[in-house]
Design a protein around this motif. Structure first.
Motif, PDB file in Angstrom:
ATOM      1  N   ARG B 562       0.838  -1.192   0.000  1.00  0.00           N
ATOM      2  CA  ARG B 562       0.000   0.000   0.000  1.00  0.00           C
ATOM      3  C   ARG B 562       0.873   1.242   0.000  1.00  0.00           C
ATOM      4  O   ARG B 562       0.667   2.156  -0.753  1.00  0.00           O
ATOM      5  CB  ARG B 562      -0.855   0.014   1.259  1.00  0.00           C
ATOM      6  N   GLU B 563       1.893   1.241   0.873  1.00  0.00           N
ATOM      7  CA  GLU B 563       2.710   2.438   1.009  1.00  0.00           C
ATOM      8  C   GLU B 563       3.438   2.746  -0.289  1.00  0.00           C
ATOM      9  O   GLU B 563       3.429   3.857  -0.790  1.00  0.00           O
ATOM     10  CB  GLU B 563       3.745   2.252   2.123  1.00  0.00           C
ATOM     11  N   LEU B 564       4.082   1.709  -0.869  1.00  0.00           N
ATOM     12  CA  LEU B 564       4.974   1.965  -1.983  1.00  0.00           C
ATOM     13  C   LEU B 564       4.215   2.287  -3.259  1.00  0.00           C
ATOM     14  O   LEU B 564       4.759   2.888  -4.157  1.00  0.00           O
ATOM     15  CB  LEU B 564       5.894   0.763  -2.187  1.00  0.00           C
ATOM     16  N   HIS B 565       2.985   1.865  -3.332  1.00  0.00           N
ATOM     17  CA  HIS B 565       2.244   2.163  -4.550  1.00  0.00           C
ATOM     18  C   HIS B 565       1.199   3.232  -4.326  1.00  0.00           C
ATOM     19  O   HIS B 565       0.329   3.442  -5.158  1.00  0.00           O
ATOM     20  CB  HIS B 565       1.641   0.894  -5.128  1.00  0.00           C
ATOM     21  N   GLU B 566       1.339   3.891  -3.183  1.00  0.00           N
ATOM     22  CA  GLU B 566       0.405   4.950  -2.881  1.00  0.00           C
ATOM     23  C   GLU B 566       0.390   5.971  -4.013  1.00  0.00           C
ATOM     24  O   GLU B 566      -0.646   6.409  -4.455  1.00  0.00           O
ATOM     25  CB  GLU B 566       0.844   5.636  -1.589  1.00  0.00           C
ATOM     26  N   ALA B 567       1.586   6.304  -4.482  1.00  0.00           N
ATOM     27  CA  ALA B 567       1.697   7.351  -5.487  1.00  0.00           C
ATOM     28  C   ALA B 567       0.852   7.023  -6.713  1.00  0.00           C
ATOM     29  O   ALA B 567       0.239   7.900  -7.304  1.00  0.00           O
ATOM     30  CB  ALA B 567       3.147   7.542  -5.878  1.00  0.00           C
ATOM     31  N   GLU B 568       0.826   5.739  -7.069  1.00  0.00           N
ATOM     32  CA  GLU B 568       0.092   5.366  -8.274  1.00  0.00           C
ATOM     33  C   GLU B 568      -1.413   5.337  -8.033  1.00  0.00           C
ATOM     34  O   GLU B 568      -2.196   5.841  -8.814  1.00  0.00           O
ATOM     35  CB  GLU B 568       0.535   3.980  -8.749  1.00  0.00           C
ATOM     36  N   GLU B 569      -1.769   4.669  -6.920  1.00  0.00           N
ATOM     37  CA  GLU B 569      -3.191   4.477  -6.707  1.00  0.00           C
ATOM     38  C   GLU B 569      -3.811   5.682  -6.035  1.00  0.00           C
ATOM     39  O   GLU B 569      -5.010   5.846  -6.036  1.00  0.00           O
ATOM     40  CB  GLU B 569      -3.417   3.275  -5.779  1.00  0.00           C
ATOM     41  N   GLU B 570      -2.929   6.483  -5.460  1.00  0.00           N
ATOM     42  CA  GLU B 570      -3.446   7.475  -4.545  1.00  0.00           C
ATOM     43  C   GLU B 570      -4.457   8.376  -5.208  1.00  0.00           C
ATOM     44  O   GLU B 570      -4.327   8.767  -6.361  1.00  0.00           O
ATOM     45  CB  GLU B 570      -2.303   8.335  -4.012  1.00  0.00           C
ATOM     46  N   VAL B 571      -5.435   8.656  -4.421  1.00  0.00           N
ATOM     47  CA  VAL B 571      -6.433   9.603  -4.821  1.00  0.00           C
ATOM     48  C   VAL B 571      -5.679  10.898  -5.108  1.00  0.00           C
ATOM     49  O   VAL B 571      -4.856  11.319  -4.309  1.00  0.00           O
ATOM     50  CB  VAL B 571      -7.370   9.815  -3.625  1.00  0.00           C
ATOM     51  N   SER B 572      -5.922  11.486  -6.251  1.00  0.00           N
ATOM     52  CA  SER B 572      -5.174  12.684  -6.610  1.00  0.00           C
ATOM     53  C   SER B 572      -5.532  13.817  -5.661  1.00  0.00           C
ATOM     54  O   SER B 572      -6.551  13.787  -4.975  1.00  0.00           O
ATOM     55  CB  SER B 572      -5.489  13.079  -8.034  1.00  0.00           C
ATOM     56  N   LEU B 573      -4.680  14.829  -5.662  1.00  0.00           N
ATOM     57  CA  LEU B 573      -4.871  15.947  -4.752  1.00  0.00           C
ATOM     58  C   LEU B 573      -6.217  16.611  -5.023  1.00  0.00           C
ATOM     59  O   LEU B 573      -6.952  16.953  -4.107  1.00  0.00           O
ATOM     60  CB  LEU B 573      -3.730  16.942  -4.937  1.00  0.00           C
ATOM     61  N   SER B 574      -6.549  16.761  -6.317  1.00  0.00           N
ATOM     62  CA  SER B 574      -7.799  17.442  -6.635  1.00  0.00           C
ATOM     63  C   SER B 574      -8.984  16.650  -6.091  1.00  0.00           C
ATOM     64  O   SER B 574      -9.952  17.206  -5.587  1.00  0.00           O
ATOM     65  CB  SER B 574      -7.936  17.633  -8.139  1.00  0.00           C
ATOM     66  N   GLU B 575      -8.870  15.309  -6.163  1.00  0.00           N
ATOM     67  CA  GLU B 575      -9.947  14.486  -5.622  1.00  0.00           C
ATOM     68  C   GLU B 575     -10.080  14.695  -4.118  1.00  0.00           C
ATOM     69  O   GLU B 575     -11.180  14.773  -3.583  1.00  0.00           O
ATOM     70  CB  GLU B 575      -9.650  13.016  -5.900  1.00  0.00           C
ATOM     71  N   LEU B 577      -9.234  17.332  -2.475  1.00  0.00           N
ATOM     72  CA  LEU B 577      -9.813  18.645  -2.228  1.00  0.00           C
ATOM     73  C   LEU B 577     -11.324  18.589  -2.425  1.00  0.00           C
ATOM     74  O   LEU B 577     -12.085  19.181  -1.655  1.00  0.00           O
ATOM     75  CB  LEU B 577      -9.185  19.688  -3.161  1.00  0.00           C
ATOM     76  N   ALA B 578     -11.746  17.840  -3.455  1.00  0.00           N
ATOM     77  CA  ALA B 578     -13.185  17.706  -3.695  1.00  0.00           C
ATOM     78  C   ALA B 578     -13.848  17.036  -2.496  1.00  0.00           C
ATOM     79  O   ALA B 578     -14.928  17.435  -2.053  1.00  0.00           O
ATOM     80  CB  ALA B 578     -13.427  16.902  -4.966  1.00  0.00           C
ATOM     81  N   ASP B 579     -13.158  16.008  -1.947  1.00  0.00           N
ATOM     82  CA  ASP B 579     -13.673  15.333  -0.757  1.00  0.00           C
ATOM     83  C   ASP B 579     -13.857  16.320   0.379  1.00  0.00           C
ATOM     84  O   ASP B 579     -14.853  16.299   1.096  1.00  0.00           O
ATOM     85  CB  ASP B 579     -12.706  14.239  -0.302  1.00  0.00           C
ATOM     86  N   ASP B 580     -12.861  17.180   0.549  1.00  0.00           N
ATOM     87  CA  ASP B 580     -12.906  18.137   1.646  1.00  0.00           C
ATOM     88  C   ASP B 580     -14.070  19.109   1.475  1.00  0.00           C
ATOM     89  O   ASP B 580     -14.755  19.447   2.426  1.00  0.00           O
ATOM     90  CB  ASP B 580     -11.585  18.915   1.727  1.00  0.00           C
ATOM     91  N   GLU B 581     -14.271  19.544   0.223  1.00  0.00           N
ATOM     92  CA  GLU B 581     -15.378  20.464  -0.025  1.00  0.00           C
ATOM     93  C   GLU B 581     -16.701  19.826   0.359  1.00  0.00           C
ATOM     94  O   GLU B 581     -17.542  20.438   1.012  1.00  0.00           O
ATOM     95  CB  GLU B 581     -15.411  20.840  -1.512  1.00  0.00           C
ATOM     96  N   GLU B 582     -16.813  18.550  -0.042  1.00  0.00           N
ATOM     97  CA  GLU B 582     -18.038  17.831   0.262  1.00  0.00           C
ATOM     98  C   GLU B 582     -18.230  17.727   1.779  1.00  0.00           C
ATOM     99  O   GLU B 582     -19.304  17.974   2.303  1.00  0.00           O
ATOM    100  CB  GLU B 582     -17.936  16.444  -0.357  1.00  0.00           C
ATOM    101  N   LEU B 583     -17.095  17.393   2.451  1.00  0.00           N
ATOM    102  CA  LEU B 583     -17.136  17.284   3.908  1.00  0.00           C
ATOM    103  C   LEU B 583     -17.614  18.587   4.522  1.00  0.00           C
ATOM    104  O   LEU B 583     -18.452  18.601   5.431  1.00  0.00           O
ATOM    105  CB  LEU B 583     -15.729  17.002   4.441  1.00  0.00           C
ATOM    106  N   ALA B 584     -17.066  19.691   4.024  1.00  0.00           N
ATOM    107  CA  ALA B 584     -17.393  20.986   4.588  1.00  0.00           C
ATOM    108  C   ALA B 584     -18.875  21.272   4.398  1.00  0.00           C
ATOM    109  O   ALA B 584     -19.546  21.782   5.287  1.00  0.00           O
ATOM    110  CB  ALA B 584     -16.553  22.065   3.914  1.00  0.00           C
ATOM    111  N   ARG B 585     -19.390  20.936   3.194  1.00  0.00           N
ATOM    112  CA  ARG B 585     -20.805  21.160   2.933  1.00  0.00           C
ATOM    113  C   ARG B 585     -21.660  20.343   3.891  1.00  0.00           C
ATOM    114  O   ARG B 585     -22.618  20.845   4.476  1.00  0.00           O
ATOM    115  CB  ARG B 585     -21.128  20.816   1.484  1.00  0.00           C
ATOM    116  N   GLU B 586     -21.266  19.073   4.051  1.00  0.00           N
ATOM    117  CA  GLU B 586     -21.990  18.224   5.000  1.00  0.00           C
ATOM    118  C   GLU B 586     -22.011  18.872   6.367  1.00  0.00           C
ATOM    119  O   GLU B 586     -23.038  18.933   7.029  1.00  0.00           O
ATOM    120  CB  GLU B 586     -21.333  16.853   5.123  1.00  0.00           C
TER     121      GLU B 586
END
Lengths: 235, 590
Positions: B562-575, B577-586
């Motif tokens: 998981r750690e070493l392939h985080e970069a590949e699978e990782e949710v992109s930064l923009s995603e 940020l989108a999560d955070d926006e949603e959280l804030a709205r909630e």
């Protein structure tokens, strides 16, 4: 409940805390505000035993904490959400929370507290099998707080929970802090965002270069000239 | 899923990036060529040319020559699978293959023209020239090599264009055929033991290498199996998962029993020589499982692990030896001495652990390195000679026995090692999923945060060192009674490094990975005698390659992957940020 009496801490030869005295009473939110490098995080590290004070004493309900190793201090009831959201990035959300309950053995109680944390943070429940590192900043902060709650702390130390979060989300996090306090959790909140911190706290301390320079209830601090100029950005 | 991320791979405008892709192919071909020349000059090609892979068709040496061109072509076109034009990809592969074979051709011409080069490079021999011209003599063979190299590169390019399933299946087919070809000694000898299997053996093997028909059969079978599995495998796995728990448990139990029977029968199936190899592999499995607890679970880099192996061996040696030259030679039985050997190893683990409690990372590695050397030097010292035997070591160590059954030869010792490995696997598995395992994991991630979770670092670290040391102590004890005589120089730094390499290449923290690592790093070189001269070189190359291509190891642990392939699978930064926006709205509405 938690009390620091004239605590001096050093990093090597650097005198970081120069006689900090503060107290947090049961059921209170107390905030410690100050600029970068004033000694806020050092104070928390000293309380949690990662740093041992050279002078002074730390008390929790009449028991001395200073000098004890960090793991014993956790067991005594001091839970901490560290600075910069230091969650375990490659453990899943669930595993992170279980790590938080490391000191406990009561399976039933742990299960109930997990439910409680998931109730506070429904988003964490949705992502319980996702590695912590893939969570968003706000979610990681929630995980860090949730993990600290899992050891059933008598006092919860929060180190800059709003750091690096979008303004709307900062609001959410402070609402959660208020909610936790309503449930009866005693909180020592370290913050740079003085306006927000003073809005939720009952009392506050202002720390500058290792000294406490001001202490009062939150309402008075908000009116204080020094605080308004230096920390609230008003003129 | 994973997508190639180099800028070369995603040409926004084909025109702009095409020349740089060609330049890249040229560069990779050059690198491949330099590597191939190096391999030739250190003598590997010639040494390996004695081993037939397919009788009369190809030797391991020739395989290295044409394989280098293939690999150049493969890497030159690896990131080009989504290129619009097939001809371009094949062309790039061909260019890289041509460059690599050109280097080898130039080497052949040079060696031929300047025979005195041999005084500097002893392996630049006429035999090498012979190999580098594919046995066809000077001008014709040179041309042939260039043509073959170009074709190999083009083939590699072509391979990138076929669907991934076939691409993978073809590679697996080639690798399996080569592996079986290399290990034909083991397999043929095994088959010859059973008269019923002799015709099968004669179909697949000649006395030297695979039979062409056999090789073709293996290749075809491997491909068919892999294609079928990649299409049906998920369904089979889903089928197994949907079985009722009772049946699933029965299936698991059946597999365990089946595996157990194979393991128990193994030394008698494969014969004496290969039992010896198995015993050596087993010793390293045991040690690597122990080091895996220290390095893989707890994240403490220990470069002096051989010390505990030495302590286990010396304790057994001293307590059981009947030698007159050792003052305290005990003459005990192996079984009476074993608990003491383990106990002293554990004690040594604690003694090493206490001073290094506050030391992290690189510094820890250096201190443990010193500890390993101290133990070896003590054993070697003249001062302790009456007690430890000095550089002459401890002699006359008896074999372990249970009643009349003596663990005399490798076929019997195998069971002792197997028992040790089973215990080690059991201990590792239980620890991994325990509270203690989680404490190690937290410590490995971040010592400070682990402490604020209530983990006692002192106990956690010491326990890792002590359990690791106990397993090495058992391995050392068995090693001593296997050889009947031990010398200090059997316990040098190289053992520590080899065990660490096993853990890293197998997959840190992964139990099956560590076992696989020992089989690959210890077993393979013993089976391939030609390897022995190049063993350390190949370990080094394998380590570098693994770190670049597959840093999580051959069979990685889940969390580390998981750690070493985080970069590949990782949710992109923009995603995020989108999560955070949603959280804030909630948060704002709720």
């Amino acid at each position: 409940m938690l009390e620091l009496r004239d605590v001096h801490s050093y990093y090597g030869h650097i005198h970081a805390l120069k006689g900090i005295s503060l107290s947090v009473e049961k059921g209170e939110i107390v905030t410690l505000i100050g600029a970068n490098g004033a000694g806020k995080t050092t104070t928390l590290r000293t309380i949690s035993g990662l740093l041992h004070p050279r002078h002074g004493s730390i008390w929790l309900d009449g028991e001395r904490l200073d000098g004890l190793p960090p793991d014993i201090i956790v067991r005594k009831g001091v839970g901490q959400s560290p600075e910069g959201r230091q969650i375990f990035p490659r453990l899943t959300v669930m595993e992170n929370l279980e790590m938080g309950a490391y000191t406990r053995n009561d399976k039933e109680g742990i299960r109930r507290d997990l439910e409680h944390v998931f109730g506070l943070f429904p988003r964490l429940a949705e992502r319980r099998n996702q590695p912590g590192g893939t969570l968003s900043g706000g979610e990681q902060q929630m995980l860090a707080i949730g993990r600290a709650l899992m050891c059933r702390p008598r006092v919860l130390l929060l180190d800059e929970p709003s750091m690096g979060l979008a303004p709307l989300l900062v609001e959410t996090i402070f609402n959660i802090i208020r909610e936790l306090n309503r449930e009866g959790t005693t909180i020592l909140l370290v913050e740079q965002n003085a306006a927000k911190a003073l809005a939720v706290a009952h009392r506050g301390y202002v720390i500058e270069t290792g000294h406490i320079v001001l202490s009062d209830n939150a309402a008075n601090l908000r009116q204080n000239d020094l605080v308004r100029k230096a920390y609230l950005g008003e003129t | 899923m994973t997508t190639p991320t180099t800028s070369l791979a995603q040409p926004t405008t084909t025109l702009a990036t095409a020349p740089s892709a060609w330049r890249d192919a040229l560069r990779i071909g050059l690198i491949g060529g330099v590597c191939a020349v190096l391999v030739a000059l250190i003598g590997m090609i010639e040494a390996f040319s004695n081993r037939n892979i397919i009788a009369g068709v190809i030797t391991l040496g020739t395989l290295l020559i044409i394989g280098s061109a293939f690999l150049s072509g493969y890497f030159a076109t690896r990131s080009a699978s989504d290129s619009p034009r097939a001809a371009e990809v094949i062309g790039r592969g061909a260019l890289a293959g041509l460059m690599t074979s050109l280097f080898l051709t130039l080497l052949a011409l040079f060696v031929n023209a300047v025979p005195t080069i041999r005084s500097m490079f002893i392996n630049a021999s006429p035999a090498l020239v012979q190999l580098l011209t594919l046995g066809q003599g000077m001008p014709a063979g040179n041309l042939l090599l260039l043509v073959v190299g170009t074709m190999m590169g083009a083939l590699a390019g072509l391979l990138q264009l076929v669907p991934p399933v076939f691409h993978r299946s073809l590679i697996i087919g080639v690798v399996i055929t080569i592996l079986i070809g290399m290990m034909q000694d083991l397999l043929r000898v095994t088959f010859q033991n059973w008269s019923a299997l002799r015709p099968v053996s004669n179909f697949f093997f000649t006395s030297n290498g695979l039979a062409p028909a056999g090789a073709a059969t293996i290749f075809a079978l491997a491909i068919v199996f892999n294609v079928v599995w990649s299409q049906r495998g998920d369904r089979v796995r889903a089928g197994i998962r949907s079985l009722p728990p009772a049946q699933r448990r029965a299936l698991n139990l059946g597999l365990v029993i089946f595996g157990g029977i194979i393991l128990l029968a193994l030394p008698w199936v494969v014969g004496l020589f290969f039992s010896e190899v198995l015993v050596n592999v087993g010793l390293f499995v045991l040690m690597a499982l122990g080091l895996n607890i220290v390095v893989g679970f707890a994240g403490l880099l220990d470069l002096g692990y051989v010390a505990f192996y030495a302590i286990g061996a010396y304790m057994i040696g001293l307590l059981t030896s009947t030698s007159k030259e050792i003052v305290f030679a005990g003459g005990w039985s192996f079984w009476a001495a074993l608990p003491f050997a383990i106990a002293v190893a554990i004690l040594a683990g604690a003694i090493l652990g206490i001073p290094v409690l506050k030391i992290r990372g690189d510094y820890l590695a250096i201190v443990t390195l010193g500890f390993g050397e101290i133990i070896r030097l003590l054993a070697q010292s003249d001062f302790l000679k009456p007690v430890l035997g000095g550089s002459r070591g401890v002699e006359l160590i008896p074999k372990p026995a249970i009643g009349p059954f003596e663990f005399a030869g490798p076929q019997e010792l195998y069971y002792l090692i197997l028992a040790g490995c089973v215990i080690a696997v059991f201990v590792s598995l239980r620890l991994k999923d325990s509270r203690q395992g989680r404490a190690w994991m937290a410590m490995r991630e971040d010592e400070d945060v682990a402490q604020t979770m209530g983990i006692n670092l002192v106990n956690t670290k010491l326990l890792a060192f002590m359990i690791g040391a106990s397993l090495a102590g058992i391995a050392g004890a068995i090693f001593a009674s296997k050889l009947a005589i031990i010398y200090p120089h059997s316990f040098n730094l190289l053992i520590s490094i080899l065990v660490l390499a096993v853990v890293i290449i197998g997959g840190m923290g992964s139990i099956p990975g560590v076992i696989l690592g020992a089989l690959v790093l210890v077993g393979l070189p013993e089976l391939l005698r030609e390897f022995s001269d190049y063993r350390l070189l190949l370990y080094g190359a394998a380590l570098v390659l693994m770190m670049l291509v597959r840093p999580e190891g051959l069979w990685p642990e889940e969390a580390r992957q998981r750690e070493l392939h985080e970069a590949e699978e990782e949710v992109s930064l923009s995603e995020k940020l989108a999560d955070d926006e949603e959280l804030a709205r909630e948060g704002a509405t709720g």
